[in-house]
Design a protein around this motif. Structure first.
Motif, PDB file in Angstrom:
ATOM      1  N   ALA A  25       0.833  -1.206   0.000  1.00 12.25           N
ATOM      2  CA  ALA A  25       0.000   0.000   0.000  1.00 12.25           C
ATOM      3  C   ALA A  25       0.868   1.257   0.000  1.00 12.25           C
ATOM      4  O   ALA A  25       0.601   2.213  -0.732  1.00 12.25           O
ATOM      5  CB  ALA A  25      -0.925   0.000   1.212  1.00 12.25           C
ATOM      6  N   GLY A  26       1.912   1.241   0.805  1.00 13.17           N
ATOM      7  CA  GLY A  26       2.804   2.391   0.859  1.00 13.17           C
ATOM      8  C   GLY A  26       3.537   2.625  -0.448  1.00 13.17           C
ATOM      9  O   GLY A  26       3.695   3.771  -0.881  1.00 13.17           O
ATOM     10  N   LEU A  27       3.967   1.560  -1.090  1.00 12.29           N
ATOM     11  CA  LEU A  27       4.652   1.707  -2.376  1.00 12.29           C
ATOM     12  C   LEU A  27       3.714   2.263  -3.436  1.00 12.29           C
ATOM     13  O   LEU A  27       4.115   3.095  -4.266  1.00 12.29           O
ATOM     14  CB  LEU A  27       5.239   0.364  -2.819  1.00 12.29           C
ATOM     15  N   TRP A  28       2.462   1.827  -3.419  1.00 17.08           N
ATOM     16  CA  TRP A  28       1.486   2.380  -4.358  1.00 17.08           C
ATOM     17  C   TRP A  28       1.278   3.867  -4.128  1.00 17.08           C
ATOM     18  O   TRP A  28       1.223   4.662  -5.070  1.00 17.08           O
ATOM     19  CB  TRP A  28       0.151   1.647  -4.258  1.00 17.08           C
ATOM     20  N   LEU A  29       1.137   4.258  -2.868  1.00 18.93           N
ATOM     21  CA  LEU A  29       0.918   5.670  -2.565  1.00 18.93           C
ATOM     22  C   LEU A  29       2.109   6.525  -2.976  1.00 18.93           C
ATOM     23  O   LEU A  29       1.945   7.616  -3.515  1.00 18.93           O
ATOM     24  CB  LEU A  29       0.611   5.866  -1.081  1.00 18.93           C
ATOM     25  N   THR A  30       3.321   6.042  -2.720  1.00 19.82           N
ATOM     26  CA  THR A  30       4.492   6.827  -3.097  1.00 19.82           C
ATOM     27  C   THR A  30       4.664   6.886  -4.607  1.00 19.82           C
ATOM     28  O   THR A  30       5.239   7.838  -5.131  1.00 19.82           O
ATOM     29  CB  THR A  30       5.776   6.275  -2.453  1.00 19.82           C
ATOM     30  N   ALA A  31       4.160   5.900  -5.320  1.00 22.49           N
ATOM     31  CA  ALA A  31       4.273   5.902  -6.775  1.00 22.49           C
ATOM     32  C   ALA A  31       3.211   6.780  -7.431  1.00 22.49           C
ATOM     33  O   ALA A  31       3.457   7.377  -8.481  1.00 22.49           O
ATOM     34  CB  ALA A  31       4.166   4.479  -7.316  1.00 22.49           C
ATOM     35  N   LEU A  32       2.049   6.871  -6.821  1.00 24.77           N
ATOM     36  CA  LEU A  32       0.927   7.571  -7.454  1.00 24.77           C
ATOM     37  C   LEU A  32       0.850   9.062  -7.145  1.00 24.77           C
ATOM     38  O   LEU A  32       0.256   9.817  -7.910  1.00 24.77           O
ATOM     39  CB  LEU A  32      -0.396   6.912  -7.048  1.00 24.77           C
ATOM     40  N   ALA A  34       2.543  12.920  -5.827  1.00 25.52           N
ATOM     41  CA  ALA A  34       3.743  13.747  -5.953  1.00 25.52           C
ATOM     42  C   ALA A  34       4.547  13.737  -4.654  1.00 25.52           C
ATOM     43  O   ALA A  34       3.969  13.727  -3.559  1.00 25.52           O
ATOM     44  CB  ALA A  34       3.354  15.176  -6.316  1.00 25.52           C
ATOM     45  N   ARG A  35       5.856  13.757  -4.792  1.00 30.40           N
ATOM     46  CA  ARG A  35       6.749  13.735  -3.642  1.00 30.40           C
ATOM     47  C   ARG A  35       6.507  14.956  -2.764  1.00 30.40           C
ATOM     48  O   ARG A  35       6.385  16.073  -3.239  1.00 30.40           O
ATOM     49  CB  ARG A  35       8.197  13.727  -4.114  1.00 30.40           C
ATOM     50  N   GLY A  36       6.439  14.725  -1.474  1.00 30.27           N
ATOM     51  CA  GLY A  36       6.271  15.803  -0.510  1.00 30.27           C
ATOM     52  C   GLY A  36       4.838  16.085  -0.101  1.00 30.27           C
ATOM     53  O   GLY A  36       4.609  16.807   0.860  1.00 30.27           O
ATOM     54  N   THR A  37       3.863  15.508  -0.801  1.00 26.64           N
ATOM     55  CA  THR A  37       2.468  15.728  -0.418  1.00 26.64           C
ATOM     56  C   THR A  37       2.144  14.894   0.824  1.00 26.64           C
ATOM     57  O   THR A  37       2.882  13.983   1.190  1.00 26.64           O
ATOM     58  CB  THR A  37       1.498  15.351  -1.553  1.00 26.64           C
ATOM     59  N   THR A  38       1.027  15.217   1.455  1.00 27.11           N
ATOM     60  CA  THR A  38       0.631  14.508   2.668  1.00 27.11           C
ATOM     61  C   THR A  38       0.397  13.025   2.393  1.00 27.11           C
ATOM     62  O   THR A  38       0.806  12.169   3.183  1.00 27.11           O
ATOM     63  CB  THR A  38      -0.646  15.144   3.253  1.00 27.11           C
ATOM     64  N   VAL A  39      -0.244  12.727   1.285  1.00 32.41           N
ATOM     65  CA  VAL A  39      -0.523  11.319   0.947  1.00 32.41           C
ATOM     66  C   VAL A  39       0.780  10.580   0.655  1.00 32.41           C
ATOM     67  O   VAL A  39       0.950   9.424   1.039  1.00 32.41           O
ATOM     68  CB  VAL A  39      -1.495  11.231  -0.246  1.00 32.41           C
ATOM     69  N   TRP A  40       1.720  11.247   0.010  1.00 32.69           N
ATOM     70  CA  TRP A  40       3.022  10.626  -0.276  1.00 32.69           C
ATOM     71  C   TRP A  40       3.744  10.321   1.036  1.00 32.69           C
ATOM     72  O   TRP A  40       4.340   9.251   1.184  1.00 32.69           O
ATOM     73  CB  TRP A  40       3.868  11.551  -1.150  1.00 32.69           C
ATOM     74  N   LEU A  41       3.687  11.248   1.991  1.00 35.04           N
ATOM     75  CA  LEU A  41       4.327  11.020   3.296  1.00 35.04           C
ATOM     76  C   LEU A  41       3.648   9.876   4.046  1.00 35.04           C
ATOM     77  O   LEU A  41       4.317   9.092   4.720  1.00 35.04           O
ATOM     78  CB  LEU A  41       4.297  12.302   4.121  1.00 35.04           C
ATOM     79  N   LEU A  42       2.333   9.770   3.926  1.00 33.68           N
ATOM     80  CA  LEU A  42       1.628   8.640   4.513  1.00 33.68           C
ATOM     81  C   LEU A  42       2.117   7.331   3.893  1.00 33.68           C
ATOM     82  O   LEU A  42       2.321   6.336   4.595  1.00 33.68           O
ATOM     83  CB  LEU A  42       0.118   8.789   4.317  1.00 33.68           C
ATOM     84  N   GLY A  43       2.311   7.339   2.587  1.00 34.10           N
ATOM     85  CA  GLY A  43       2.847   6.158   1.915  1.00 34.10           C
ATOM     86  C   GLY A  43       4.230   5.798   2.424  1.00 34.10           C
ATOM     87  O   GLY A  43       4.554   4.624   2.615  1.00 34.10           O
ATOM     88  N   LEU A  44       5.044   6.804   2.667  1.00 35.41           N
ATOM     89  CA  LEU A  44       6.385   6.566   3.194  1.00 35.41           C
ATOM     90  C   LEU A  44       6.328   5.933   4.580  1.00 35.41           C
ATOM     91  O   LEU A  44       7.078   4.994   4.875  1.00 35.41           O
ATOM     92  CB  LEU A  44       7.163   7.882   3.233  1.00 35.41           C
ATOM     93  N   VAL A  45       5.414   6.416   5.405  1.00 31.62           N
ATOM     94  CA  VAL A  45       5.236   5.831   6.744  1.00 31.62           C
ATOM     95  C   VAL A  45       4.777   4.384   6.628  1.00 31.62           C
ATOM     96  O   VAL A  45       5.257   3.504   7.360  1.00 31.62           O
ATOM     97  CB  VAL A  45       4.243   6.676   7.573  1.00 31.62           C
ATOM     98  N   LEU A  46       3.866   4.119   5.702  1.00 32.00           N
ATOM     99  CA  LEU A  46       3.400   2.737   5.502  1.00 32.00           C
ATOM    100  C   LEU A  46       4.529   1.831   5.021  1.00 32.00           C
ATOM    101  O   LEU A  46       4.621   0.668   5.443  1.00 32.00           O
ATOM    102  CB  LEU A  46       2.242   2.704   4.505  1.00 32.00           C
ATOM    103  N   VAL A  47       5.376   2.340   4.153  1.00 38.77           N
ATOM    104  CA  VAL A  47       6.525   1.546   3.685  1.00 38.77           C
ATOM    105  C   VAL A  47       7.434   1.194   4.860  1.00 38.77           C
ATOM    106  O   VAL A  47       7.842   0.035   5.013  1.00 38.77           O
ATOM    107  CB  VAL A  47       7.316   2.303   2.591  1.00 38.77           C
ATOM    108  N   LEU A  48       7.728   2.168   5.693  1.00 43.69           N
ATOM    109  CA  LEU A  48       8.600   1.901   6.847  1.00 43.69           C
ATOM    110  C   LEU A  48       7.961   0.922   7.823  1.00 43.69           C
ATOM    111  O   LEU A  48       8.626  -0.009   8.306  1.00 43.69           O
ATOM    112  CB  LEU A  48       8.939   3.210   7.548  1.00 43.69           C
ATOM    113  N   CYS A  49       6.670   1.094   8.089  1.00 45.45           N
ATOM    114  CA  CYS A  49       5.970   0.149   8.980  1.00 45.45           C
ATOM    115  C   CYS A  49       5.928  -1.248   8.378  1.00 45.45           C
ATOM    116  O   CYS A  49       6.079  -2.246   9.087  1.00 45.45           O
ATOM    117  CB  CYS A  49       4.558   0.641   9.265  1.00 45.45           C
ATOM    118  N   GLY A  50       5.714  -1.320   7.072  1.00 47.24           N
ATOM    119  CA  GLY A  50       5.693  -2.617   6.403  1.00 47.24           C
ATOM    120  C   GLY A  50       7.025  -3.329   6.484  1.00 47.24           C
ATOM    121  O   GLY A  50       7.094  -4.532   6.739  1.00 47.24           O
TER     122      GLY A  50
END
Length: 64
Positions: A25-32, A34-50
């Motif tokens: 889920a995090g990888l999808w969010l970071t791919a879809l 733009a870098r630096g947006t709130t959703v992108w940062l959420l994706g980054l957090v999900l990647v780290l938790c995963g």
């Protein structure tokens, strides 16, 4: 034998599955998004938790 016997899933399996789902889920969010947006940062957090969930699940099984 019961038709629907309760299933016991070990903790490491839950951690690996949850970690894998969070990672995907995090990888999808970071791919879809733009870098630096709130959703992108959420994706980054999900990647780290995963990654942490996968690592913990695998490590806990190797230690036993």
């Amino acid at each position: 034998m019961e038709r629907f016997a309760p299933v016991t899933i070990e903790r490491f399996v839950r951690a690996v599955v949850a970690g894998g789902l969070a990672l995907v889920a995090g990888l999808w969010l970071t791919a879809l998004f733009a870098r630096g947006t709130t959703v992108w940062l959420l994706g980054l957090v999900l990647v780290l938790c995963g990654l942490l969930g996968l690592g913990w699940g695998i490590r806990s099984e190797l230690d036993t």
